[in-house]
Motif scaffolding. Structure first.
Motif, mmCIF file in Angstrom:
data_model
loop_
_atom_site.group_PDB
_atom_site.id
_atom_site.type_symbol
_atom_site.label_atom_id
_atom_site.label_comp_id
_atom_site.label_asym_id
_atom_site.label_seq_id
_atom_site.Cartn_x
_atom_site.Cartn_y
_atom_site.Cartn_z
ATOM 1 N N ASP A 255 0.872 -1.189 0.000
ATOM 2 C CA ASP A 255 0.000 0.000 0.000
ATOM 3 C C ASP A 255 0.896 1.222 0.000
ATOM 4 N N THR B 266 -9.493 12.868 -0.241
ATOM 5 C CA THR B 266 -8.994 11.497 -0.075
ATOM 6 C C THR B 266 -7.714 11.284 -0.883
ATOM 7 N N GLN C 1 -6.676 6.290 -4.353
ATOM 8 C CA GLN C 1 -7.192 4.921 -4.301
ATOM 9 C C GLN C 1 -8.387 4.786 -3.355
ATOM 10 N N ASP C 2 -8.611 5.809 -2.488
ATOM 11 C CA ASP C 2 -9.743 5.745 -1.549
ATOM 12 C C ASP C 2 -11.022 6.295 -2.153
ATOM 13 N N CYS C 3 -10.981 6.810 -3.386
ATOM 14 C CA CYS C 3 -12.155 7.410 -4.027
ATOM 15 C C CYS C 3 -12.684 6.442 -5.082
#
Length: 1491
Positions: free
Chosen positions: A95, A142, A145-147
């Motif tokens: 990550d 964000t 990758q969090d959207c």
């Protein structure tokens, strides 16, 4: 650069076959500089370069670089303070949103960006963080990758795209006329957003108001959407004094508001209301398209609404008054005022009035086309001068003013006020006030000559008494007759031969001159003279002196500032203003001076260097002295030890560092949990000792030091923080760990230690294990006032000894151990004589031995008997324990099941039997305390309707006809009419009430009656009634404020307090009926249902289930339910299944049957239990009439037991018939009135008295401890809790559609009165509010449900309601409940809920306070509506006649009060009162006797 040297070519030679060599070195410019960098990690993200740098101090710096490698943002994260970051840093392979790094003692996984701290798109994108972007449809900042769907265009906006790509919206039309219909709204949406076509969309206006939105087709960048306007009835209200309201609208997609914009709703008609004195001008110059209608004097948005007459089209065309200067006029003087006008063509000849504020209206007469004259204007003032605004208004109501862009004013003056001496009086001539001095200031008559001169100036004081030779001192001269105006003394103030120039802005006519002294040629001392046509001289002398300075100490201090310096010299106290400047610019603050010294606090210095210090008087040049102060490097703190402290504080903390010799004072403070900071002591230049501050809890907390009053900051840390100016210092680098206080005891934990004086004393003290690490010198042990020398200290033991002799005179000495601020007394030392003690000990031992022998003999003889008794007691205790266990188990089961059962039983459709408003009023106003109260019931057996239910009638004199003989009616009606007009005169009514209240024989009952009669008489004019009540309340508040304001409104002892009760009852009736009525009625039903679920003693009224301990049946009487099939021809139903208990008397069964049949009929129409017979059909041939007492009744202990269902052995499902009887049998009477000496139901009242006669075993088997049944109170409470919570929430909540206007109005009135009297204590206001609403109205309703509903309130329900009312009273109180095991159960029962209820009360008061204030007009409109709603409900003539009886009884006292009142005398109220008496006196008693 040339050829490298050989030693430089050996780079890497140990690891390579050939040495490295380079001829052209690589060159680069540093992108970023910072001290102490240890590691680096780099990532390229979204057109940015993110650089992470570790530091030697345990911080991680994050630098964001753009494509040009320029720093665009910086951030600092503390990982581990003081531990260097290892040079190896690695991004998480799984990550990339995390970075791994190491310090000396830990490894950390740090998130690369904290995007969630940004709440808006502008903040998110503007932060220029490589990792953060705006997720449009999720409306949050964000990582990419969090959207969701961030890989697609327009779903996620990165920082590189810039804030201009944030979603934005424009609404068309942006301005909406409140009176015009609009088909919809167009939304222009721009910025980075995906296509909204096909998504679930709505327009959100807040407060759950949404309308449909749609997008015609797919588009990006600039999208168009259509939206329905919010419904007209949901338009937000206009704010006060504003003709428009701004509405925020958001576009809602998939449940989230993604973009918002504002639009405006305007109302032209409000413009004229908001700006009444410039209505036309404001209308035509508004930013909305508004038009002015001259004929209607109104502002409209549609010109077609105006009548055909010519109307102005621009603000310059508006008819208006022109500014014309007017000379001041004396108070009470009559004059005509000419008012010039412009643009009069629109209203030529209209009837006008001149308005001068409140109730000051005069006739206006047209002089010509462009002017009117205000005739015979007479204005009064009690002030020195008062400005009255002058405006013209059209005749009639409401007031309509001509525009006054530049308002005209009239100055009215009063010579008799504000001029205590001649100069002040005559000086008013400059203001246009024509006053003359003649034994006081008076108005100058038309024939009086011009005023002459005033007495010579009188100088009473001068200040200061000295000043520097250069002058510039502000000399203040106070006295009388110091000139009428400034010009009188402009060149007339002298100090000997030196002039002093007065300051115009500091001159006060006649009383004070402030002048600037001129320079003097040399030192001198002389008097001050003031010449204003005559000369006045001062008694004191003013001196010119030459101040000198010669030294300064200390000569140096830290550059952080705060050093307190002292400057020595001579004559330093002179002059009016002193300055000490450092480096010619920065002031030295907190100045204090004497004749020979000046003390001040040094400011912060820029660099370590010497700076000049200048002393200036009167902002002139520096006093010679060449003073210099050296700024030095700041002191540095390197360590503190120890780092642990007991929570009480006081432990000596040693602070190590450098340059402490410059520290004058230092204190230590602890963040968050620390108590007061402590003062430290400087030992030398490298050591400071500080007692640790006390703490509120055991925790670790940062420590701050304040050196010379300045917060100490680590300069290295500050330098590093400058890397990111937005990062504030997160806290001190030093911390203290607070641990629990140590605990001590004597070695054997004894509390008394005996000691003989003269013998050596050694104490062994046991210490509980702790982690403080205390040293031996930190303990202090004292015996009384004598120290005990500590010799041995270990982890668990302290040894100490006393070398001094302890005085035996004191007898007892406490043994105290102290650690820091913590003191613990562990035992008491008892002193005694040694020889006497030995003799006494021998004697005592001998006696004890003898007694032991005797005791042993007695013990042996009685042991067998005790053993037998013990076995018997053990059996009894086991039996009692078994019974108690069984009772608790039953109580627990009841608590779990009753709530569900009761909710099901109450969940039936039943109408609420509200009383009519008129009956609610008569019962509330006259609760059987007034002679007027009367209830008449027509017996049910006499009047029955077709269904068999009874018709009961309740009458009240105020609801019927005024019963007087016809021969008396004309005179009495005229007298009552005249008396009514008198009561509608405010002055008369106030005097009338005060006169009656001053009479000693006018009792509280009479006051309540009079207040209620006045409320009925004035019910049609509630606005007037409210104004009277407010005036009387002001008098009451004045009387209470002088004594104890918290006691106000606590009881109802005056007329106005009862008037307030009645006013609240009227104003809160709609709330009571619409909001509170249903939960209150459900609670009453629940209480009755719960009581009926168990046994109830018909004679004592005590029951198994109750809330009141006094009404608790403290017996374990088993009651089984019986379902009976009953037929009864009444209340509209023929037969029902009725649930009763087998322990119920037959009267109780009848009442339950009547309740089942008549549940939808008001109680007043029910038959009574004594009016019906109950017949049981045991078989097809046998039937029995069931009665409480008959020949089969059982007799116990000489008392007859009332018959029950169990007595008759009536089985489950038995068939019964109930029928009305023609003639009542009154031989038995009501069950609860039976003589307890002859009858009983469930328990014998004298069980307790008869108990000793029975054997112990019999008695015990019959009863257990009666207190065990108290758990049933909890069972009942738990069952009713939901209904009680619903009721309290209904009472203490605010409905948005029907806010409590009267409560808001009255609470604002109380706050206004408190503010006027300087009462700022919030507790006092809380008590006033509580006494006026919850305790005055709601508690009365809670205790008396029969005021609201047509129901039967039994004595038992009344007892339960008393407990509930007490809980409500405690919830409204602000004093803490001090409850213990001996407290009454009615307070203990709801003790746990009271704090939560209190929060609800406080929130309710806060919501009331936050409501929009009501104007008098709005409140009057509301009261008028209340009056209109219930008009003609009462016979006001009856009320007037009753009030007149009081007037007649106290006629002389009322006449005397009217004579003494100037206003009443001027309006001849006493004569009108005499006319009323003359009309009434000859008729009233004769007529009433005939009636």
């Amino acid at each position: 650069m040339g050829q490298l040297q050989p030693e430089q070519l050996d780079c890497g030679a140990a690891h390579l076959q050939h040495p490295l060599s380079i001829l052209q070195p690589l060159k680069a410019t540093p992108v970023f500089r910072a001290p102490g960098l240890t590691s680096v990690a780099v990532a390229s993200v979204n057109n940015y370069t993110a650089v992470f740098l570790g530091t030697v101090n345990g911080r991680l710096l994050k630098i964001n670089l753009n494509e040009s490698m320029q720093v665009v943002s910086r951030r600092v994260v503390t990982v581990a303070y003081g531990e260097p970051v290892h040079h190896v840093m690695q991004f998480d392979p799984a990550d990339s949103g995390y970075l791994y790094l190491m310090t000396s003692h830990q490894m950390a996984r740090v998130k690369v960006a904290a995007c969630n701290v940004h709440s808006t798109c502008g903040d998110c994108v503007g932060a220029a963080d490589a990792y953060c972007g705006w997720c449009a449809l999720e409306t949050r900042c964000t990582l990419q990758q969090d959207c969701a769907n961030s890989s697609q265009h327009h779903f996620w906006t990165s920082a590189s795209e810039g804030p201009s790509r944030c979603p934005a919206m424009t609404v068309l039309p942006a301005e909406i006329d409140v009176r015009q219909e609009y088909p919809g709204m167009i939304l222009q949406i721009s910025g980075s957003l995906p296509s909204l076509s096909g998504m679930e969309m709505a327009c959100d206006y807040g407060k759950n108001i949404r309308t449909v939105a749609r997008v015609p087709g797919p588009a990006f960048g600039h999208q168009i959407a259509y939206c329905n306007l919010l419904p007209r009835d949901r338009f937000p209200p206009f704010p006060p004094n504003q003709d428009h309201v701004t509405v925020e609208m958001s576009v809602r997609v998939n449940g989230r508001n993604i973009v918002k914009a504002n639009f405006t709703i305007y109302d032209c008609s409000r413009t004229a209301q908001v700006y009444p004195h410039t209505a036309c001008t404001s209308c035509l110059s508004a930013q909305w398209p508004c038009f002015w209608c001259s004929q209607q004097h109104s502002c409209v948005s549609n010109q077609s609404r105006c009548e055909a007459s010519p109307n102005p089209t621009s603000p310059q065309d508006c008819p208006r008054t022109l500014l014309s200067p007017l000379a001041p006029v004396p108070t009470g003087g009559s004059q005509n005022i000419l008012v010039p006008l412009a643009n009069t063509a629109f209203f030529q000849g209209a009837a006008l009035e001149c308005s001068f504020g409140l109730e000051e209206i005069f006739e206006a007469v047209w002089v010509n086309e462009s002017a009117v004259r205000c005739d015979q204007v007479v204005l009064h003032t009690t002030q020195k001068s008062q400005v009255f605004p002058l405006s013209l208004q059209l005749k009639g109501r409401p007031a309509r003013f001509l525009d006054s862009p530049e308002p005209m004013t009239v100055v009215v003056y009063n010579c008799a006020t504000g001029s205590p001496d001649c100069s002040q009086c005559l000086g008013r001539e400059d203001l246009g006030h024509l006053c003359v001095w003649s034994d006081g200031c008076r108005l100058r008559g038309p024939l009086q000559p011009m005023p002459g001169t005033c007495p010579a100036p009188e100088i009473r004081a001068i200040e200061p008494l000295s000043g520097p030779l250069d002058g510039g001192t502000l000399l203040t001269i106070r006295g009388r007759n110091l000139g009428r105006r400034l010009s009188d003394v402009a060149h007339g103030v002298w100090i000997g031969g030196v002039a002093c120039e007065p300051l115009p802005d500091r001159y006060t006519v006649s009383e004070e001159i402030v002048c600037v002294t001129g320079p003097a040629p040399g030192p001198l001392s002389d008097i001050v003279t003031v010449n204003a046509s005559k000369e006045g001289k001062s008694r004191d002398r003013f001196s010119y002196v030459l101040p000198l300075v010669h030294s300064l100490e200390p000569p140096m201090g830290p550059k952080a500032g705060g050093t307190r310096i002292t400057i020595h010299g001579n004559d330093l106290h002179v002059g009016s203003e002193l300055q000490v400047l450092v480096n010619d610019t920065d002031p030295c603050t907190e100045l204090m001076r004497t004749d020979t010294s000046i003390t001040c606090t040094m400011p912060e210095g820029a660099l370590p260097a010497p700076v000049p210090v200048c002393v200036r008087f009167e902002r002139r040049g520096c006093v010679h002295g060449n003073l210099t102060f050296w700024y030095m490097q700041n002191p540095v703190i390197t360590a503190i030890s120890p780092r642990r402290s007991p929570v009480s504080g006081g432990r000596t903390i040693t602070v190590a560092g450098e340059r402490f010799h410059m520290v004058q004072n230092v204190s230590m403070a602890v963040h968050h949990i620390g108590r007061e900071p402590t003062l430290c002591k400087v030992l030398n230049s490298t050591l400071i000792t500080c007692p640790s501050p006390g703490a509120l809890s055991n925790a670790s907390a940062p420590v701050d030091f304040f050196i010379n009053g300045r917060a100490y900051a680590d300069e290295v840390a500050v330098t590093e923080e400058l890397l990111d100016p937005e990062e504030a210092q997160r806290g001190s680098r030093f911390r203290l760990d607070y641990l629990p206080n140590p605990q001590f005891s004597t070695a054997k934990r004894e509390k008394w230690i005996k000691h003989h004086p003269g013998e050596p004393l050694t104490l062994v003290i046991h210490k509980e294990q702790d982690s403080l690490g205390l040293q031996s010198h930190e303990y202090r042990v004292k015996i009384g006032q004598v120290s005990c020398d500590i010799q041995i200290v270990s982890d668990r033991i302290i040894h100490c000894s006393v070398n001094e002799s302890l005085g035996a005179a004191e007898g007892q000495l406490p043994i105290t151990i102290q650690v820091g601020n913590f003191n613990q007394t562990i035992a008491t030392l008892q002193l005694g004589g040694s020889e006497t003690a030995i003799v006494v000990s021998i004697v005592i031992c001998s006696v004890l031995l003898l007694l032991s022998v005797v005791a042993l003999f007695i013990f042996c003889t009685k042991s067998r008997r005790a053993e037998r008794y013990w076995q018997k007691t053990l059996l009894q205790m086991e039996e009692m324990e078994s019974q108690i266990r069984e009772e608790i188990r039953k109580g627990f089961a009841e608590l779990q099941t009753d709530m569900t059962d009761l909710t099901k039983e109450l969940n039936r459709s039943q109408g609420i039997p509200f009383l009519e408003y008129k009956h609610f009023v008569t019962r509330t106003f006259f609760p059987k305390c007034s002679s007027l109260y009367e209830e008449r019931y027509v017996l049910p057996s006499q009047t029955l309707n077709s269904q068999g239910s009874s018709q009961a009638q309740e009458t009240h004199p105020l609801l019927g006809e005024w019963k007087i003989p016809e021969s008396c009616r004309p005179n009495m009606e005229e007298g009552i009419s005249l008396f009514s007009s008198l009561l509608n005169n405010k002055h008369f009514l106030i005097v009338f009430v005060h006169a009656l209240e001053q009479q000693k024989d006018f009792a509280v009952r009479d006051r309540c009656s009079l207040a209620s009669l006045l409320t009925i008489a004035l019910h049609g004019k509630l606005e007037y009634y409210t104004s009277i009540m407010k005036e009387l309340l002001v008098d009451l508040i004045d009387a209470s404020a002088a004594k104890n304001p918290k006691l106000m409104l606590r009881r109802t002892e005056s007329v106005v307090e009862k008037m307030l009760t009645n006013w609240m009852s009227i104003c809160m009736y709609s709330c009571l009926r619409e909001t509170v009525g249903e939960p209150f009625f459900l609670l009453l039903c629940a209480i009755k249902q719960q009581i009926n679920k168990g046994s109830i003693d018909a004679i004592t009224g005590k029951a198994r289930y109750t809330l009141n301990e006094e009404w608790l049946l403290r017996e374990n009487i088993e009651a089984k339910p019986r379902n009976l099939n009953v037929s009864f021809q009444g209340c509209g139903m023929d037969s029902l299944s009725v649930r009763a208990m087998d322990t119920d008397t037959l009267t109780q069964v009848k009442e339950k049957i009547l309740e089942a049949f008549c549940k939808n009929v008001p109680y007043s129409q029910w038959p009574r239990a004594e009016d019906v017979d109950l017949e049981w059909f045991a078989s097809s041939t046998q039937s029995y009439i069931l009665r409480d007492l008959d020949d089969t009744s059982v007799v116990e202990d000489g008392r007859k037991k009332l018959n029950t269902l169990a007595h008759y052995k009536i089985p489950e499902g038995a068939s019964l018939a109930m029928s009305l009887i023609d003639k009542k049998d009154n031989t038995l009477g009501r069950v609860k009135d039976l003589d307890t000496e002859k009858y009983f139901h469930l328990v014998l009242p004298t069980d307790e008295l008869a108990e000793p006669k029975k054997s112990h075993r019999q008695s015990h088997r019959k009863k257990v401890l009666p207190e065990i049944y108290l758990t049933r109170l909890l069972s009942t409470k738990g069952t009713l809790q939901k209904f009680l919570d619903d009721l309290f929430k209904a009472i203490l909540s605010i409905r948005e559609d029907k806010p409590p206007l009267a409560v808001k109005y009255f609470f604002d009135f109380l706050e206004e009165q408190a503010e006027k009297r300087g009462i700022s204590d919030p507790d006092t206001l809380h008590i006033w509010k509580t006494n006026s609403l919850p305790l005055r109205f709601w508690v009365n309703i809670l205790k008396n449900p029969q005021f609201v509903f047509d129901i039967d309130k039994t004595d038992h329900i009344d007892a339960c309601l008393s407990v509930i009312a007490q809980a409500f009273i405690d919830a409204c109180s602000i004093s803490d409940l001090q409850l213990g095991k001996d407290s009454p159960t009615n307070k203990l029962l709801y003790a746990k809920e009271i704090p939560e209820y209190r929060k609800i009360v406080q929130r309710y008061y806060k919501q009331i306070q936050d409501m929009t204030p009501l104007s008098e007009q709005e409140m009057n409109a509301h009261l008028a509506e209340e009056s209109r709603k219930y008009q003609n409900e009462f016979n006001t003539n009856v009320a007037m006649a009753e009030i007149y009886k009081y007037a007649k009884r106290y006629r002389p006292q009322i006449m005397a009060a009217l004579e003494a009142n100037p206003t009443a005398r001027r309006t001849q109220l006493q004569h009108k009162f005499e006319q009323v008496v003359a009309l009434m006196e000859d008729n009233i008693y004769e007529c009433y006797s005939e009636a």
